[in-house]
Design a protein around this motif. Structure first.
Motif, PDB file in Angstrom:
ATOM      1  N   ASP A 184       0.984  -1.251   0.005  1.00 24.82           N
ATOM      2  CA  ASP A 184       0.037   0.023   0.088  1.00 24.82           C
ATOM      3  C   ASP A 184       0.986   1.208   0.054  1.00 24.82           C
ATOM      4  N   PHE A 185       1.896   1.146   0.431  1.00 25.84           N
ATOM      5  CA  PHE A 185       2.918   2.277   0.522  1.00 25.84           C
ATOM      6  C   PHE A 185       3.322   2.679  -0.919  1.00 25.84           C
ATOM      7  N   ILE A 186       3.556   1.610  -1.417  1.00 27.59           N
ATOM      8  CA  ILE A 186       4.286   1.535  -2.845  1.00 27.59           C
ATOM      9  C   ILE A 186       3.086   2.383  -3.695  1.00 27.59           C
ATOM     10  N   SER A 187       1.967   1.679  -3.569  1.00 24.40           N
ATOM     11  CA  SER A 187       0.894   2.320  -4.432  1.00 24.40           C
ATOM     12  C   SER A 187       0.349   3.780  -4.172  1.00 24.40           C
ATOM     13  N   THR A 188       0.476   4.020  -3.002  1.00 29.67           N
ATOM     14  CA  THR A 188       0.179   5.366  -2.528  1.00 29.67           C
ATOM     15  C   THR A 188       1.120   6.291  -3.107  1.00 29.67           C
ATOM     16  N   ALA A 189       2.562   5.970  -3.210  1.00 31.92           N
ATOM     17  CA  ALA A 189       3.553   6.739  -3.899  1.00 31.92           C
ATOM     18  C   ALA A 189       3.356   6.816  -5.215  1.00 31.92           C
ATOM     19  N   GLN A 190       2.917   5.570  -6.140  1.00 30.83           N
ATOM     20  CA  GLN A 190       2.568   5.740  -7.353  1.00 30.83           C
ATOM     21  C   GLN A 190       1.494   6.873  -7.749  1.00 30.83           C
ATOM     22  N   ALA A 249       0.635   9.493  -5.785  1.00 34.49           N
ATOM     23  CA  ALA A 249       1.120  10.668  -5.651  1.00 34.49           C
ATOM     24  C   ALA A 249       2.039  11.177  -6.632  1.00 34.49           C
ATOM     25  N   VAL A 250       2.850  10.197  -7.250  1.00 26.78           N
ATOM     26  CA  VAL A 250       3.631  10.738  -8.376  1.00 26.78           C
ATOM     27  C   VAL A 250       2.765  10.723  -9.615  1.00 26.78           C
ATOM     28  N   ALA A 251       2.025  10.039  -9.928  1.00 24.94           N
ATOM     29  CA  ALA A 251       0.972   9.995 -11.155  1.00 24.94           C
ATOM     30  C   ALA A 251       0.438  11.499 -11.281  1.00 24.94           C
ATOM     31  N   THR A 252      -0.096  11.896  -9.930  1.00 26.94           N
ATOM     32  CA  THR A 252      -0.842  13.152  -9.918  1.00 26.94           C
ATOM     33  C   THR A 252      -0.025  14.276 -10.053  1.00 26.94           C
ATOM     34  N   VAL A 253       1.057  14.452  -9.662  1.00 26.43           N
ATOM     35  CA  VAL A 253       1.922  15.585  -9.890  1.00 26.43           C
ATOM     36  C   VAL A 253       2.574  15.417 -11.460  1.00 26.43           C
ATOM     37  N   GLN A 261       4.893   8.904 -17.789  1.00 29.83           N
ATOM     38  CA  GLN A 261       4.779   7.316 -17.449  1.00 29.83           C
ATOM     39  C   GLN A 261       5.662   6.648 -16.329  1.00 29.83           C
ATOM     40  N   LEU A 262       5.236   5.933 -15.858  1.00 29.54           N
ATOM     41  CA  LEU A 262       5.942   5.528 -14.539  1.00 29.54           C
ATOM     42  C   LEU A 262       6.420   3.964 -15.072  1.00 29.54           C
ATOM     43  N   LEU A 263       7.681   3.746 -14.493  1.00 31.57           N
ATOM     44  CA  LEU A 263       8.254   2.262 -14.686  1.00 31.57           C
ATOM     45  C   LEU A 263       7.600   1.508 -13.633  1.00 31.57           C
ATOM     46  N   THR A 264       7.551   0.359 -14.025  1.00 31.21           N
ATOM     47  CA  THR A 264       7.211  -0.808 -12.947  1.00 31.21           C
ATOM     48  C   THR A 264       8.080  -0.671 -11.639  1.00 31.21           C
ATOM     49  N   PRO A 265       7.497  -0.573 -10.583  1.00 34.62           N
ATOM     50  CA  PRO A 265       8.426  -0.521  -9.337  1.00 34.62           C
ATOM     51  C   PRO A 265       9.466  -1.334  -9.115  1.00 34.62           C
ATOM     52  N   GLN A 266      10.834  -0.961  -8.778  1.00 38.19           N
ATOM     53  CA  GLN A 266      11.898  -1.683  -8.475  1.00 38.19           C
ATOM     54  C   GLN A 266      11.904  -1.794  -7.152  1.00 38.19           C
ATOM     55  N   ILE A 267      11.885  -3.126  -6.449  1.00 36.02           N
ATOM     56  CA  ILE A 267      11.545  -3.179  -5.035  1.00 36.02           C
ATOM     57  C   ILE A 267      13.011  -4.309  -4.658  1.00 36.02           C
ATOM     58  N   ARG A 268      13.195  -4.029  -3.287  1.00 40.82           N
ATOM     59  CA  ARG A 268      14.467  -4.648  -2.748  1.00 40.82           C
ATOM     60  C   ARG A 268      13.947  -4.914  -1.301  1.00 40.82           C
ATOM     61  N   CYS A 269      13.918  -6.154  -0.606  1.00 36.47           N
ATOM     62  CA  CYS A 269      13.500  -6.365   0.692  1.00 36.47           C
ATOM     63  C   CYS A 269      14.778  -7.081   1.461  1.00 36.47           C
ATOM     64  N   SER A 270      14.747  -6.892   2.491  1.00 36.31           N
ATOM     65  CA  SER A 270      15.619  -7.662   3.552  1.00 36.31           C
ATOM     66  C   SER A 270      15.137  -8.021   4.921  1.00 36.31           C
ATOM     67  N   HIS A 271      15.684  -8.823   5.588  1.00 38.26           N
ATOM     68  CA  HIS A 271      15.584  -9.264   7.002  1.00 38.26           C
ATOM     69  C   HIS A 271      14.097 -10.092   6.825  1.00 38.26           C
ATOM     70  N   SER A 272      14.010 -11.228   6.311  1.00 36.33           N
ATOM     71  CA  SER A 272      12.743 -11.732   6.219  1.00 36.33           C
ATOM     72  C   SER A 272      12.356 -12.408   7.640  1.00 36.33           C
ATOM     73  N   ILE A 273      11.043 -12.382   7.890  1.00 38.99           N
ATOM     74  CA  ILE A 273      10.417 -12.792   9.087  1.00 38.99           C
ATOM     75  C   ILE A 273       9.603 -14.099   8.564  1.00 38.99           C
ATOM     76  N   LYS A 274      10.034 -15.170   8.785  1.00 39.27           N
ATOM     77  CA  LYS A 274       9.419 -16.514   8.582  1.00 39.27           C
ATOM     78  C   LYS A 274       8.535 -17.010   9.446  1.00 39.27           C
ATOM     79  N   GLY A 275       7.292 -17.701   9.158  1.00 37.79           N
ATOM     80  CA  GLY A 275       6.355 -18.158  10.031  1.00 37.79           C
ATOM     81  C   GLY A 275       5.830 -19.383   9.293  1.00 37.79           C
TER      82      GLY A 275
END
Length: 327
Positions: free
Chosen positions: A61-67, A69-73, A78-92
């Motif tokens: 939802d953070f990324i979608s909200t940023a998209q 906001a950017v699209a409005t300004v 055109q926006l490219l597909t988000p590049q996303i990197r994650c770390s510190h996995s929490i498994k269950g």
């Protein structure tokens, strides 16, 4: 050393169609993995507040909200597909599988979310060229759940990092300036998050940023000055606290400084010239390149610090201010 250059920063806005996804080296490495927006939204669980079991703002939802906001300004871009990197996995695992050996778990019995996430939204139609390097306007942010108080209830402030700057397409190095960075945006709803991102974009002076980056190409240091600079950078971390307070801060540690030294000789795009001289633009890119080994939670702070440091060295070369790193 002053370097003569005729090139001036020029912002180029194109309305041509662009690919929705760019193939490039990762903008951050460290211990991160690439994740798609669909995977974040459909497969990752969302942490909740302990007191009322209500969810925090999800990374998707953070990324979608940023998209939004950017699209409005930038309505015509055109926006490219988000590049996303994650770390510190929490498994269950789901309760029904609590007694199963790990080797026997089915995929649907596993749960996962990442404690830290960073993303980029590139606007490929807004570009500039500096020293032959194409820079693309980019908006992004960091969501790190370790910064939030999960032992609270819904409505408590959540912490976000948001930025707008440029992405150097030669090496996917991020160029971030102080006025394009919110180090701790505290909000309690998506509506507040949207407003915060909009306000940051509105206050950012991209022409001033480009002019500052361009000016780095006009000055260079010699090999001897580079050696002096690097030695002082290593010394800085060990100075007495009171002495440190008198010197512009440097957030880069030994790991990043070693990479800068190595790439001074070997980097294909930003290494030294044959005579050993290196422009401050190249030095700056060696630092932003070395920053890729930084963990997500410190990455943007060091990105901003790389530019502040380079500009401070520039002031020392120009005689506008004394530079402890060059003395």
């Amino acid at each position: 050393m002053r370097v003569n250059t005729q090139e001036e920063p020029r912002l180029v806005v194109s309305h041509q169609e662009a690919d929705t996804q760019r193939t490039a080296s990762p903008f951050i490495e460290a211990n991160t993995v690439a994740v798609s927006l669909a995977e974040l939204r459909q497969e990752h669980i969302i942490p909740v507040y302990v007191k009322d079991n209500e969810p925090l703002v999800s990374q998707a939802d953070f990324i979608s909200t940023a998209q939004e906001a950017v699209a409005t300004v930038f309505q015509d871009q055109q926006l490219l597909t988000p590049q996303i990197r994650c770390s510190h996995s929490i498994k269950g695992r789901i309760p029904e599988a609590k007694d199963k050996p790990a080797t026997q778990l089915q995929d649907w019995e596993k749960t996962l979310y990442y404690e830290r996430m960073m993303f980029l939204l590139e606007i490929p139609s807004i570009t500039d060229i500096i020293d032959g390097n194409t820079l693309t306007l980019t908006v992004g942010g960091v969501k790190a759940y370790n910064l939030d108080n999960l032992y609270n209830k819904k409505g408590a402030a959540e912490h976000f990092k948001v930025f707008i700057g440029f992405n150097n397409q030669v090496c996917t190095n991020l160029c971030v300036r102080t006025d394009g960075y919110l180090a701790d945006l505290k909000v309690s709803s998506l509506e507040q998050l949207y407003v915060g991102i909009r306000q940051l974009i509105s206050s950012y002076d991209q022409q001033l940023h480009l002019k500052q980056l361009q000016s780095l190409t006009e000055h260079a240091i010699t090999e001897q000055q580079f050696a002096q600079l690097l030695g002082r950078c290593r010394m800085y971390q060990h100075l007495p606290t009171e002495e440190k307070k008198q010197i512009p801060p440097l957030l880069f540690g030994d790991t990043q400084l070693t990479t800068v030294c190595k790439d001074y000789y070997r980097d294909a795009s930003f290494c030294k010239q044959e005579d050993g001289n290196i422009s401050l633009w190249r030095l700056y890119n060696l630092m932003t390149g070395a920053n890729k080994s930084t963990y997500i939670d410190q990455f943007l702070d060091r990105s901003v610090n790389a530019l502040d440091f380079s500009v401070q060295v520039q002031g020392g070369l120009q005689g506008h201010s004394a530079s402890w790193y060059l003395n």
